[in-house]
Design an enzyme around this catalytic site. Structure first.
Site, mmCIF file in Angstrom:
data_model
loop_
_atom_site.group_PDB
_atom_site.id
_atom_site.type_symbol
_atom_site.label_atom_id
_atom_site.label_comp_id
_atom_site.label_asym_id
_atom_site.label_seq_id
_atom_site.Cartn_x
_atom_site.Cartn_y
_atom_site.Cartn_z
ATOM 1 N N ASP A 89 6.453 -10.029 9.514
ATOM 2 C CA ASP A 89 6.291 -9.090 8.399
ATOM 3 C C ASP A 89 7.014 -9.558 7.130
ATOM 4 O O ASP A 89 6.801 -8.975 6.073
ATOM 5 C CB ASP A 89 6.823 -7.703 8.788
ATOM 6 C CG ASP A 89 8.326 -7.706 8.937
ATOM 7 O OD1 ASP A 89 8.826 -8.445 9.814
ATOM 8 O OD2 ASP A 89 9.010 -7.015 8.169
ATOM 9 N N ASP A 140 11.283 -7.523 14.681
ATOM 10 C CA ASP A 140 11.417 -6.305 13.872
ATOM 11 C C ASP A 140 10.253 -6.143 12.906
ATOM 12 O O ASP A 140 9.944 -7.035 12.123
ATOM 13 C CB ASP A 140 12.739 -6.341 13.093
ATOM 14 C CG ASP A 140 13.918 -6.391 14.043
ATOM 15 O OD1 ASP A 140 13.961 -5.560 14.964
ATOM 16 O OD2 ASP A 140 14.769 -7.284 13.880
ATOM 17 N N ASP A 190 7.442 -12.632 15.425
ATOM 18 C CA ASP A 190 8.660 -11.958 14.985
ATOM 19 C C ASP A 190 8.864 -10.672 15.797
ATOM 20 O O ASP A 190 7.913 -10.163 16.412
ATOM 21 C CB ASP A 190 8.508 -11.639 13.494
ATOM 22 C CG ASP A 190 9.645 -10.811 12.961
ATOM 23 O OD1 ASP A 190 10.812 -11.127 13.260
ATOM 24 O OD2 ASP A 190 9.355 -9.828 12.233
#
Lengths: 171, 171
Positions: A135, A10, A8
């Site tokens: 996250d 961000d 990922d």
């Protein structure tokens, strides 16, 4: 055949939360403290009256420009790319004005990963990779391979996932 | 659980070849005939001296704007979406200035498909879908599910793939 890792962007390799805090400070002259955000997203901790503005921040084409990269992310991913096929998988469809900034950011920080391995998507259940590092638990929940939750303030209370606490732990 | 279909954009639902022919005509005052392009991409049929210019066309942010949609594509995909999870998977990373135009085009023509089901990628081997419909055999070659070659002038000589000859045949 190499195994594949989808990573990922961000809050996994890019410090988007610091940008949020920076823009919030500029707009409302209030400095948010990451320590006070444990278990919460920014949308959970700002006053109701600020919420519409804060939710608009990531829709601005400049929001994702020039984000800081997390410590050691480039070095760790370069090392991993020797043994694994690395993909960057961002749920960029949530913020369509972010496409150019995200593409440029990946090209700048990870010149050793082909842009053919960038994936701008929404639903990460459609990724055919062996591992996902993210996250956001909602993406890990729908991922068909083995997911690892990347440590971030907002996910501190989510205990049911395998967790990597920093970039070096990915190794 | 519904099975999933990944559908390519250019030359599968969007008439990109007509845009190429249109821009070529505007630049070089020569009208290319699709019938003469059987088995060839546009890059194979234009004179060597024009190739650099023609290869730049898709890098212009306007190139993918307002492309014509193939006959019945919206109706057929709407019908398919009742029984299948539909994703649009475009190798948009080849033309990063196309992101906005491609996103807007999908929103306009397929408002019944969530943007969370758009995938802008490069390598389609990372798609975790049951089916892929694509005019480019190189994407079908690396896809893990069942691929179907969507009929296009350039792929007429590729006989080793399951083929759909028009949008209605997808059903």
């Amino acid at each position: 055949m190499k195994k594949s890792i989808a990573i990922d962007m961000d809050e996994t390799v890019a410090d988007t939360l610091s940008r949020h805090i920076e823009w919030y400070q500029q707009h409302f002259s209030v400095t948010l403290n990451k320590e006070n955000m444990r278990g919460h997203r920014i949308y959970d901790v700002v006053p109701e009256a600020h919420l519409t503005t804060v939710r608009q921040f990531p829709h601005h084409p400049d929001f994702f420009k020039g984000l800081a990269i997390f410590d050691d992310a480039a070095e760790v991913i370069k090392e991993l790319s020797q043994s694994y096929d690395i993909y960057f998988a961002s749920a960029a469809m949530e913020y369509p004005s972010s496409f150019a900034a995200k593409y440029d950011w990946l090209k700048k920080h990870f010149p050793f990963i082909s842009e053919m391995n960038y994936i701008f998507c929404g639903y990460k259940g459609m990724l055919n990779c062996d591992y996902l590092i993210d996250d956001s638990s909602r993406h890990i929940d729908v991922f068909s391979g083995q997911g690892y939750l990347f440590d971030a303030p907002h996910n501190q209370n989510e205990t049911q996932y395998k967790r990597v606490c920093n970039t070096n732990q990915i190794i």
